[in-house]
Design a protein around this motif. Structure first.
Motif, PDB file in Angstrom:
ATOM      1  N   SER A 267       0.949  -1.141   0.051  1.00  0.00           N
ATOM      2  CA  SER A 267       0.057   0.028   0.121  1.00  0.00           C
ATOM      3  C   SER A 267       0.927   1.235   0.179  1.00  0.00           C
ATOM      4  O   SER A 267       0.184   2.168  -0.514  1.00  0.00           O
ATOM      5  CB  SER A 267      -0.840   0.137   1.052  1.00  0.00           C
ATOM      6  OG  SER A 267      -0.267   0.315   2.443  1.00  0.00           O
ATOM      7  N   ASN A 268       2.150   1.160   0.628  1.00  0.00           N
ATOM      8  CA  ASN A 268       2.934   2.498   0.640  1.00  0.00           C
ATOM      9  C   ASN A 268       2.111   3.529   1.433  1.00  0.00           C
ATOM     10  O   ASN A 268       2.122   4.587   0.817  1.00  0.00           O
ATOM     11  CB  ASN A 268       3.382   2.913  -0.552  1.00  0.00           C
ATOM     12  CG  ASN A 268       4.631   1.999  -1.081  1.00  0.00           C
ATOM     13  OD1 ASN A 268       5.087   0.969  -0.205  1.00  0.00           O
ATOM     14  ND2 ASN A 268       5.252   2.096  -2.242  1.00  0.00           N
ATOM     15  N   SER A 269       1.429   3.211   2.413  1.00  0.00           N
ATOM     16  CA  SER A 269       0.578   4.298   2.878  1.00  0.00           C
ATOM     17  C   SER A 269       1.057   4.659   4.411  1.00  0.00           C
ATOM     18  O   SER A 269       0.584   5.671   5.134  1.00  0.00           O
ATOM     19  CB  SER A 269      -0.948   4.006   2.828  1.00  0.00           C
ATOM     20  OG  SER A 269      -1.590   3.700   1.757  1.00  0.00           O
ATOM     21  N   ALA A 270       1.647   3.772   4.873  1.00  0.00           N
ATOM     22  CA  ALA A 270       2.490   3.962   6.487  1.00  0.00           C
ATOM     23  C   ALA A 270       3.651   3.154   6.446  1.00  0.00           C
ATOM     24  O   ALA A 270       3.894   2.379   5.625  1.00  0.00           O
ATOM     25  CB  ALA A 270       1.284   3.542   7.352  1.00  0.00           C
ATOM     26  N   PHE A 271       4.577   3.668   7.345  1.00  0.00           N
ATOM     27  CA  PHE A 271       5.771   3.107   7.465  1.00  0.00           C
ATOM     28  C   PHE A 271       6.274   3.134   8.862  1.00  0.00           C
ATOM     29  O   PHE A 271       5.607   3.780   9.881  1.00  0.00           O
ATOM     30  CB  PHE A 271       6.838   3.830   6.500  1.00  0.00           C
ATOM     31  CG  PHE A 271       6.497   3.980   5.112  1.00  0.00           C
ATOM     32  CD1 PHE A 271       6.826   3.202   4.177  1.00  0.00           C
ATOM     33  CD2 PHE A 271       5.728   5.122   4.862  1.00  0.00           C
ATOM     34  CE1 PHE A 271       6.507   3.130   3.076  1.00  0.00           C
ATOM     35  CE2 PHE A 271       5.288   5.178   3.428  1.00  0.00           C
ATOM     36  CZ  PHE A 271       5.824   4.145   2.348  1.00  0.00           C
ATOM     37  N   ALA A 272       7.123   2.178   9.238  1.00  0.00           N
ATOM     38  CA  ALA A 272       7.742   2.081  10.488  1.00  0.00           C
ATOM     39  C   ALA A 272       9.148   2.136  10.438  1.00  0.00           C
ATOM     40  O   ALA A 272       9.610   1.355   9.555  1.00  0.00           O
ATOM     41  CB  ALA A 272       7.016   0.763  11.271  1.00  0.00           C
TER      42      ALA A 272
END
Length: 88
Positions: free
Chosen positions: A44-49
């Protein structure tokens, strides 16, 4: 796709770009001494950690895709239960 992307630099810092609502704006977190950066929800490349040198985890991006660690990560120091899917 959320249209945001992170890149870890040789000095351990991270730069982000793209859709600000989906992780392209990482100004809400400190991204220094980063060991690894992960997409939190597949392609999704909508959130990262990011896992930092001191083993803490910071996240940013769309909270519906894991971009907010305030709830479940508060007080948890063990990383064994995390299931990230892509290394940057």
């Amino acid at each position: 796709s959320g249209g945001a992307f992170p890149a870890r630099k040789a000095d351990g810092s991270v730069v982000t770009w793209g859709n600000a609502d989906h992780g392209g704006d990482s100004s809400s977190v400190t991204l220094t001494e980063v060991v690894k950066v992960y997409s939190t929800f597949g392609e999704s490349n909508s959130a990262f950690a990011a896992i930092l040198l001191d083993s803490t985890v910071v996240a940013w991006g769309d909270s519906d895709y894991g971009g907010n660690t305030e709830g479940w990560l508060a007080g948890n120091s063990a990383l064994g239960d995390l299931n990230f899917v892509r290394i940057y």
